[in-house]
Write a protein that holds these residues in place. Structure first.
Motif, short mmCIF file in Angstrom:
data_model
loop_
_atom_site.label_atom_id
_atom_site.label_comp_id
_atom_site.label_asym_id
_atom_site.label_seq_id
_atom_site.Cartn_x
_atom_site.Cartn_y
_atom_site.Cartn_z
N HIS A 1 4.15 -45.30 6.28
CA HIS A 1 2.87 -44.76 5.82
C HIS A 1 1.70 -45.50 6.48
O HIS A 1 0.70 -44.89 6.85
CB HIS A 1 2.74 -44.90 4.30
N GLY A 2 1.84 -46.82 6.60
CA GLY A 2 0.75 -47.61 7.16
C GLY A 2 0.41 -47.21 8.59
O GLY A 2 -0.76 -47.19 8.98
N ILE A 3 1.43 -46.87 9.38
CA ILE A 3 1.19 -46.42 10.75
C ILE A 3 0.43 -45.10 10.74
O ILE A 3 -0.53 -44.90 11.50
CB ILE A 3 2.51 -46.27 11.51
N ILE A 4 0.84 -44.19 9.87
CA ILE A 4 0.18 -42.89 9.80
C ILE A 4 -1.27 -43.06 9.33
O ILE A 4 -2.19 -42.41 9.85
CB ILE A 4 0.95 -41.94 8.86
N HIS A 5 -1.48 -43.95 8.36
CA HIS A 5 -2.85 -44.25 7.93
C HIS A 5 -3.69 -44.69 9.12
O HIS A 5 -4.84 -44.28 9.29
CB HIS A 5 -2.84 -45.37 6.89
N ARG A 6 -3.14 -45.58 9.94
CA ARG A 6 -3.87 -46.08 11.09
C ARG A 6 -4.24 -44.96 12.04
O ARG A 6 -5.37 -44.91 12.57
CB ARG A 6 -3.04 -47.13 11.84
N LEU A 7 -3.32 -44.04 12.28
CA LEU A 7 -3.60 -42.93 13.18
C LEU A 7 -4.69 -42.02 12.64
O LEU A 7 -5.52 -41.51 13.40
CB LEU A 7 -2.31 -42.14 13.44
N ALA B 1 -4.11 -22.37 12.81
CA ALA B 1 -4.56 -22.62 14.18
C ALA B 1 -3.62 -23.56 14.90
O ALA B 1 -3.46 -23.49 16.12
CB ALA B 1 -5.97 -23.20 14.16
N TYR B 2 -2.99 -24.46 14.12
CA TYR B 2 -2.18 -25.50 14.76
C TYR B 2 -1.18 -26.06 13.77
O TYR B 2 -1.54 -26.45 12.66
CB TYR B 2 -3.10 -26.61 15.27
N ILE B 3 0.09 -26.10 14.16
CA ILE B 3 1.14 -26.73 13.37
C ILE B 3 2.05 -27.51 14.33
O ILE B 3 2.54 -26.94 15.32
CB ILE B 3 1.99 -25.69 12.60
N GLU B 4 2.25 -28.79 14.04
CA GLU B 4 3.14 -29.60 14.87
C GLU B 4 3.89 -30.58 14.00
O GLU B 4 3.36 -31.10 13.02
CB GLU B 4 2.38 -30.35 15.97
N ARG B 5 5.15 -30.86 14.40
CA ARG B 5 5.95 -31.90 13.74
C ARG B 5 6.12 -33.07 14.70
O ARG B 5 6.50 -32.88 15.86
CB ARG B 5 7.31 -31.35 13.30
N VAL B 6 5.82 -34.27 14.20
CA VAL B 6 5.91 -35.49 14.99
C VAL B 6 6.63 -36.54 14.16
O VAL B 6 7.03 -36.29 13.02
CB VAL B 6 4.50 -35.99 15.39
N THR B 7 6.79 -37.74 14.72
CA THR B 7 7.33 -38.85 13.97
C THR B 7 6.69 -40.15 14.46
O THR B 7 6.08 -40.18 15.54
CB THR B 7 8.87 -38.95 14.09
N VAL B 8 6.82 -41.19 13.64
CA VAL B 8 6.33 -42.51 14.03
C VAL B 8 7.46 -43.53 13.97
O VAL B 8 7.25 -44.72 13.79
CB VAL B 8 5.15 -42.96 13.12
N ALA B 9 8.70 -43.05 14.15
CA ALA B 9 9.88 -43.89 13.99
C ALA B 9 10.08 -44.86 15.14
O ALA B 9 10.80 -45.84 14.99
CB ALA B 9 11.12 -43.03 13.81
N ALA C 1 2.18 -38.66 18.03
CA ALA C 1 1.71 -38.39 16.67
C ALA C 1 0.20 -38.55 16.57
O ALA C 1 -0.47 -37.76 15.90
CB ALA C 1 2.40 -39.33 15.68
N LYS C 2 -0.34 -39.56 17.24
CA LYS C 2 -1.78 -39.76 17.22
C LYS C 2 -2.51 -38.56 17.80
O LYS C 2 -3.52 -38.10 17.25
CB LYS C 2 -2.17 -41.02 17.98
N GLN C 3 -2.02 -38.06 18.92
CA GLN C 3 -2.67 -36.91 19.55
C GLN C 3 -2.62 -35.67 18.65
O GLN C 3 -3.56 -34.87 18.62
CB GLN C 3 -2.02 -36.62 20.91
N ALA C 4 -1.52 -35.51 17.92
CA ALA C 4 -1.40 -34.38 17.01
C ALA C 4 -2.41 -34.49 15.87
O ALA C 4 -3.09 -33.50 15.52
CB ALA C 4 0.02 -34.30 16.46
N ILE C 5 -2.52 -35.67 15.29
CA ILE C 5 -3.47 -35.87 14.19
C ILE C 5 -4.90 -35.73 14.69
O ILE C 5 -5.76 -35.11 14.02
CB ILE C 5 -3.22 -37.24 13.53
N GLU D 1 3.05 -32.33 10.41
CA GLU D 1 4.16 -32.91 9.66
C GLU D 1 4.63 -34.18 10.38
O GLU D 1 4.87 -34.14 11.60
CB GLU D 1 5.32 -31.93 9.54
N VAL D 2 4.74 -35.28 9.65
CA VAL D 2 5.15 -36.55 10.24
C VAL D 2 6.45 -37.01 9.58
O VAL D 2 6.49 -37.28 8.38
CB VAL D 2 4.07 -37.64 10.06
#
Length: 248
Positions: A26-32, A173-181, A189-193, A210-211
């Protein structure tokens, strides 16, 4: 010869100590999310919607306005906030138990309306804060407190692919699935967000990212093993990629 700064802490980040379990991403996603808000220069007009679950304390980390929503209702609250403050960038940040279970109706109708909103969906295939119950995204055979023998199809049905399902609607308009694993996935993931927020800035419509994330505590795994499980077990069920992009 002077040094060129290539990285600094986001201005949006409050710099407080994390409450998340060791190995939780979660912390990585928060940062992004923070970096996307920084890069677009929208900190003073961003409103976050935090739901019930592991992300309930997101307001403690990001220096933007926040509203707490009842369990599953973040998309409805975000829709209402965007209606009364169309000048603001409104985003909801939800886990799979919140968005794909009790909030299933809310996310479907919010996306179907097509208003310019940004949804960040954190999928770790289990309920986190509330004790490790089976989520709609729990994998076949995966154990949970409410499925101690593992999820089986006759009893619980198949895992739900939220990105695939929402992509069937006419409005996104936009849907993408990424990961931060792994680090190699984090920049993607950053570019998607960033794109999901930029679409709202440019009034292009609703975006959904979706992450795939980890939950070492409820999975009963060490942090590195949890990241590996995302890649080995989750990604085959939830393949990464773009499911809808009006710009493509």
């Amino acid at each position: 010869m002077g040094e060129n700064k290539v990285f600094s802490v986001s201005k949006v980040w409050k710099g407080v100590q994390s409450h998340y379990c060791p190995g939780c991403t979660h912390g990585i996603i928060h940062r992004l999310v923070c970096e996307a808000i920084d890069e677009l220069g929208i900190q003073d007009r961003t409103i976050g919607i935090a739901p019930v679950g592991c992300s309930v304390l997101m307001h403690a980390y990001l220096d933007v306005d926040f509203i707490e929503a009842a369990h599953g209702r973040a998309p409805a609250v975000a829709t209402g906030m965007k209606a009364v403050r169309p000048d603001c960038m409104v985003f909801a940040y939800q886990g799979d138990g919140d968005l794909a279970s009790i909030g299933m109706g809310e996310i479907v109708h919010a996306v179907n309306r097509g208003r310019p909103l940004t949804f960040i969906f954190v999928n770790n295939a289990i309920y986190g804060m509330t004790g490790g119950q089976m989520a709609p995204t729990t994998l076949i055979g995966q154990k949970a407190t409410t499925a101690p023998r593992g999820r089986d199809i006759p009893t619980y049905g198949y895992p739900i692919g939220m990105s695939e399902m929402l992509a069937k609607l006419k409005t996104p308009a936009y849907i993408e699935r990424v990961t931060v694993a792994q680090p190699k996935y984090i920049m993607k993931a950053k570019q998607a967000i960033l794109k999901a927020f930029r679409n709202q800035v440019e009034n292009k419509g609703v975006s959904f990212v979706e992450v795939l994330s980890t939950c070492p505590t409820n999975w009963g795994k060490l942090p590195l093993d949890a990241c590996k499980w995302v890649i080995d077990a989750m990604m085959p069920e939830y393949p990464l990629g773009v499911f809808r992009d009006f710009d493509a």
